[in-house]
Design a protein around this motif. Structure first.
Motif, PDB file in Angstrom:
ATOM      1  N   VAL A  31       0.874  -1.128  -0.018  1.00 26.56           N
ATOM      2  CA  VAL A  31       0.001   0.009  -0.070  1.00 26.56           C
ATOM      3  C   VAL A  31       0.833   1.033  -0.022  1.00 26.56           C
ATOM      4  O   VAL A  31       1.721   1.437   0.796  1.00 26.56           O
ATOM      5  CB  VAL A  31      -0.853   0.068   1.039  1.00 26.56           C
ATOM      6  CG1 VAL A  31      -2.033   1.124   1.208  1.00 26.56           C
ATOM      7  CG2 VAL A  31      -1.813  -1.276   1.285  1.00 26.56           C
ATOM      8  N   ILE A  32       0.667   2.091  -1.132  1.00 26.07           N
ATOM      9  CA  ILE A  32       1.706   3.388  -1.345  1.00 26.07           C
ATOM     10  C   ILE A  32       0.691   4.499  -1.294  1.00 26.07           C
ATOM     11  O   ILE A  32      -0.309   4.626  -1.950  1.00 26.07           O
ATOM     12  CB  ILE A  32       2.199   3.407  -2.601  1.00 26.07           C
ATOM     13  CG1 ILE A  32       2.934   1.820  -2.600  1.00 26.07           C
ATOM     14  CG2 ILE A  32       3.136   4.332  -2.869  1.00 26.07           C
ATOM     15  CD1 ILE A  32       3.544   1.465  -4.029  1.00 26.07           C
ATOM     16  N   GLU A  33       0.983   5.395  -0.226  1.00 22.75           N
ATOM     17  CA  GLU A  33       0.085   6.795  -0.121  1.00 22.75           C
ATOM     18  C   GLU A  33       1.100   7.855  -0.985  1.00 22.75           C
ATOM     19  O   GLU A  33       1.943   7.969  -0.740  1.00 22.75           O
ATOM     20  CB  GLU A  33       0.238   7.053   1.205  1.00 22.75           C
ATOM     21  CG  GLU A  33      -0.926   6.341   2.183  1.00 22.75           C
ATOM     22  CD  GLU A  33      -0.764   6.591   3.694  1.00 22.75           C
ATOM     23  OE1 GLU A  33      -0.178   7.869   3.916  1.00 22.75           O
ATOM     24  OE2 GLU A  33      -1.589   6.100   4.318  1.00 22.75           O
ATOM     25  N   VAL A  34       0.328   8.471  -1.668  1.00 24.28           N
ATOM     26  CA  VAL A  34       1.112   9.360  -2.662  1.00 24.28           C
ATOM     27  C   VAL A  34       0.290  10.784  -2.609  1.00 24.28           C
ATOM     28  O   VAL A  34       0.738  11.739  -3.502  1.00 24.28           O
ATOM     29  CB  VAL A  34       1.035   8.764  -4.120  1.00 24.28           C
ATOM     30  CG1 VAL A  34       1.829   7.287  -4.251  1.00 24.28           C
ATOM     31  CG2 VAL A  34      -0.488   8.823  -4.798  1.00 24.28           C
ATOM     32  N   GLY A  35      -0.731  10.967  -1.990  1.00 27.10           N
ATOM     33  CA  GLY A  35      -1.334  12.304  -1.696  1.00 27.10           C
ATOM     34  C   GLY A  35      -2.265  12.258  -0.569  1.00 27.10           C
ATOM     35  O   GLY A  35      -2.668  11.355   0.093  1.00 27.10           O
ATOM     36  N   GLY A  36      -2.845  13.564  -0.355  1.00 26.33           N
ATOM     37  CA  GLY A  36      -3.592  13.704   1.034  1.00 26.33           C
ATOM     38  C   GLY A  36      -5.011  13.180   0.450  1.00 26.33           C
ATOM     39  O   GLY A  36      -5.753  12.372   1.382  1.00 26.33           O
ATOM     40  N   VAL A  37      -5.576  13.727  -0.295  1.00 25.44           N
ATOM     41  CA  VAL A  37      -7.054  13.452  -0.810  1.00 25.44           C
ATOM     42  C   VAL A  37      -7.187  12.967  -2.211  1.00 25.44           C
ATOM     43  O   VAL A  37      -8.177  12.363  -2.400  1.00 25.44           O
ATOM     44  CB  VAL A  37      -8.036  14.493  -0.678  1.00 25.44           C
ATOM     45  CG1 VAL A  37      -8.083  15.007   0.949  1.00 25.44           C
ATOM     46  CG2 VAL A  37      -7.771  15.829  -1.419  1.00 25.44           C
ATOM     47  N   ALA A  38      -6.189  13.061  -2.974  1.00 29.41           N
ATOM     48  CA  ALA A  38      -6.264  12.641  -4.407  1.00 29.41           C
ATOM     49  C   ALA A  38      -4.979  11.956  -4.868  1.00 29.41           C
ATOM     50  O   ALA A  38      -3.860  12.475  -4.316  1.00 29.41           O
ATOM     51  CB  ALA A  38      -6.634  13.674  -5.318  1.00 29.41           C
ATOM     52  N   VAL A  39      -5.135  11.231  -5.909  1.00 22.95           N
ATOM     53  CA  VAL A  39      -3.905  10.488  -6.510  1.00 22.95           C
ATOM     54  C   VAL A  39      -3.730  11.407  -7.812  1.00 22.95           C
ATOM     55  O   VAL A  39      -4.324  11.381  -8.911  1.00 22.95           O
ATOM     56  CB  VAL A  39      -4.006   9.051  -6.783  1.00 22.95           C
ATOM     57  CG1 VAL A  39      -2.878   8.510  -7.513  1.00 22.95           C
ATOM     58  CG2 VAL A  39      -4.329   8.314  -5.554  1.00 22.95           C
ATOM     59  N   THR A  40      -2.736  12.187  -7.875  1.00 25.37           N
ATOM     60  CA  THR A  40      -2.408  12.880  -8.973  1.00 25.37           C
ATOM     61  C   THR A  40      -1.380  12.046  -9.913  1.00 25.37           C
ATOM     62  O   THR A  40      -0.757  11.155  -9.427  1.00 25.37           O
ATOM     63  CB  THR A  40      -1.750  14.059  -8.838  1.00 25.37           C
ATOM     64  OG1 THR A  40      -0.465  13.841  -8.220  1.00 25.37           O
ATOM     65  CG2 THR A  40      -2.628  15.127  -7.763  1.00 25.37           C
ATOM     66  N   PRO A  41      -1.729  12.264 -11.293  1.00 26.58           N
ATOM     67  CA  PRO A  41      -0.722  11.316 -12.342  1.00 26.58           C
ATOM     68  C   PRO A  41       0.740  11.548 -12.012  1.00 26.58           C
ATOM     69  O   PRO A  41       1.419  10.535 -12.087  1.00 26.58           O
ATOM     70  CB  PRO A  41      -1.146  12.148 -13.629  1.00 26.58           C
ATOM     71  CG  PRO A  41      -2.652  12.126 -13.392  1.00 26.58           C
ATOM     72  CD  PRO A  41      -2.697  13.109 -12.087  1.00 26.58           C
ATOM     73  N   LYS A  42       1.114  12.906 -11.632  1.00 28.35           N
ATOM     74  CA  LYS A  42       2.465  13.060 -11.320  1.00 28.35           C
ATOM     75  C   LYS A  42       3.074  12.376 -10.155  1.00 28.35           C
ATOM     76  O   LYS A  42       4.059  11.932 -10.060  1.00 28.35           O
ATOM     77  CB  LYS A  42       3.009  14.582 -11.452  1.00 28.35           C
ATOM     78  CG  LYS A  42       2.863  15.134 -12.754  1.00 28.35           C
ATOM     79  CD  LYS A  42       3.194  16.543 -12.920  1.00 28.35           C
ATOM     80  CE  LYS A  42       2.918  17.150 -14.272  1.00 28.35           C
ATOM     81  NZ  LYS A  42       3.438  18.275 -14.740  1.00 28.35           N
ATOM     82  N   ALA A  43       2.243  12.262  -9.087  1.00 25.36           N
ATOM     83  CA  ALA A  43       2.460  11.868  -7.838  1.00 25.36           C
ATOM     84  C   ALA A  43       2.825  10.374  -8.020  1.00 25.36           C
ATOM     85  O   ALA A  43       3.580   9.584  -7.589  1.00 25.36           O
ATOM     86  CB  ALA A  43       1.579  12.214  -6.896  1.00 25.36           C
ATOM     87  N   LEU A  44       1.651   9.564  -8.743  1.00 22.82           N
ATOM     88  CA  LEU A  44       1.667   8.268  -9.073  1.00 22.82           C
ATOM     89  C   LEU A  44       2.809   7.938  -9.830  1.00 22.82           C
ATOM     90  O   LEU A  44       3.465   6.899  -9.287  1.00 22.82           O
ATOM     91  CB  LEU A  44       0.537   8.058 -10.008  1.00 22.82           C
ATOM     92  CG  LEU A  44       0.259   6.850 -10.918  1.00 22.82           C
ATOM     93  CD1 LEU A  44       0.239   5.443  -9.883  1.00 22.82           C
ATOM     94  CD2 LEU A  44      -0.902   7.000 -11.630  1.00 22.82           C
ATOM     95  N   LEU A  45       2.997   8.731 -10.834  1.00 25.20           N
ATOM     96  CA  LEU A  45       4.629   8.113 -11.535  1.00 25.20           C
ATOM     97  C   LEU A  45       5.704   8.365 -10.756  1.00 25.20           C
ATOM     98  O   LEU A  45       6.731   7.630 -11.005  1.00 25.20           O
ATOM     99  CB  LEU A  45       4.435   9.046 -13.061  1.00 25.20           C
ATOM    100  CG  LEU A  45       3.217   8.741 -13.869  1.00 25.20           C
ATOM    101  CD1 LEU A  45       3.577   9.567 -15.051  1.00 25.20           C
ATOM    102  CD2 LEU A  45       3.154   7.079 -14.274  1.00 25.20           C
TER     103      LEU A  45
END
Length: 253
Positions: free
Chosen positions: A160-174
């Motif tokens: 499980v990987i957390e990449v944002g506070g409330v949303a997963v943005t494409p740039k944070a995902l990549l």
């Protein structure tokens, strides 16, 4: 008859030649995002609510090759549920051979993980993604997703990987994928995730199969987004199968 530039009869291409046509660029220092979709002649992305209903033998052949080439398979949670996703089943020998040729694949032949984008972490810990896989899936989620859901997925074997506070943005995902050395990205859907990636201008190429059928109805397109955008693409190649299937690869200018 005028020939279409870059058009190739699929029967004229052997397995090695097909792999070369779809090879990832060499020496990647960032994620290269490839999306793969199938649609009907009239633009439907599904038949009977699933994309599998549009598949043809040549589409399946390329679908499996693209998985063999990839470091990671990216998909939205809705598609995981609708298509009953399990782990990727790839050809270990072919993945090693593709790696040796610099096309993609993996040095050990292990399958690519499935990376699922879900801001809410709303996945069943007992689903096939977690129970029918050789490698742990990656759950790309947020800090605000319920902690008990994330813990249940981790207990079931997911990373499980957390990449944002409330949303997963494409740039944070990549960026999260890049941190794990996963540069050859294959996105298989769905339309909302595809639209978000396109709107963020992070899609490097689209592999699109046009199945020789008309569907009608209210089926969705291959990309849905909140805003209209315009991305210029260049045709990489066009493969023609005898049954009428058209396999294209479009690269961002």
């Amino acid at each position: 008859m005028q020939r279409i530039p870059n058009a190739i009869q699929l029967t004229e291409v052997d397995a090695d030649g097909l792999a070369e046509l779809y090879a990832y660029p060499t020496s990647l220092d960032r994620p290269w995002v490839r999306t793969n979709f199938v649609s009907s002649i009239d633009g439907a992305a599904t038949a009977g609510a699933v994309s599998e209903g549009l598949g043809t033998p040549s589409d399946k052949k390329v679908f499996l090759l693209l998985r063999d080439l990839a470091d990671v398979i990216l998909v939205g949670a809705g598609t995981v549920r609708a298509e009953n996703y399990g782990g990727a089943r790839t050809d270990a020998q072919r993945r090693r051979a593709l790696y040796d040729r610099g096309f993609g694949g993996h040095r050990d032949g292990t399958p690519p993980p499935i990376a699922v984008v879900t801001a809410s972490a709303e996945l069943d810990p007992g689903c096939r993604l977690l129970t029918d896989t050789e490698v742990p899936p990656l759950i790309i989620t947020t800090a605000t997703a319920p902690a008990d859901r994330k813990q249940q997925l981790a207990d079931a074997g997911a990373e499980v990987i957390e990449v944002g506070g409330v949303a997963v943005t494409p740039k944070a995902l990549l960026a999260a994928l890049a941190d794990r050395g996963l540069h050859r990205v294959l996105c298989e859907g769905g339309p909302h995730l595809h639209g978000q990636l396109l709107e963020a201008d992070v899609v490097d190429e689209l592999c699109l199969t046009t199945a020789p059928v008309l569907i009608g109805g209210t089926a969705r397109r291959i990309a849905l987004s909140g805003h209209e955008f315009r991305s210029a693409m260049t045709r990489g190649h066009l493969l023609l199968d005898d049954d009428g299937t058209i396999l294209t690869r479009w690269v961002r200018r």
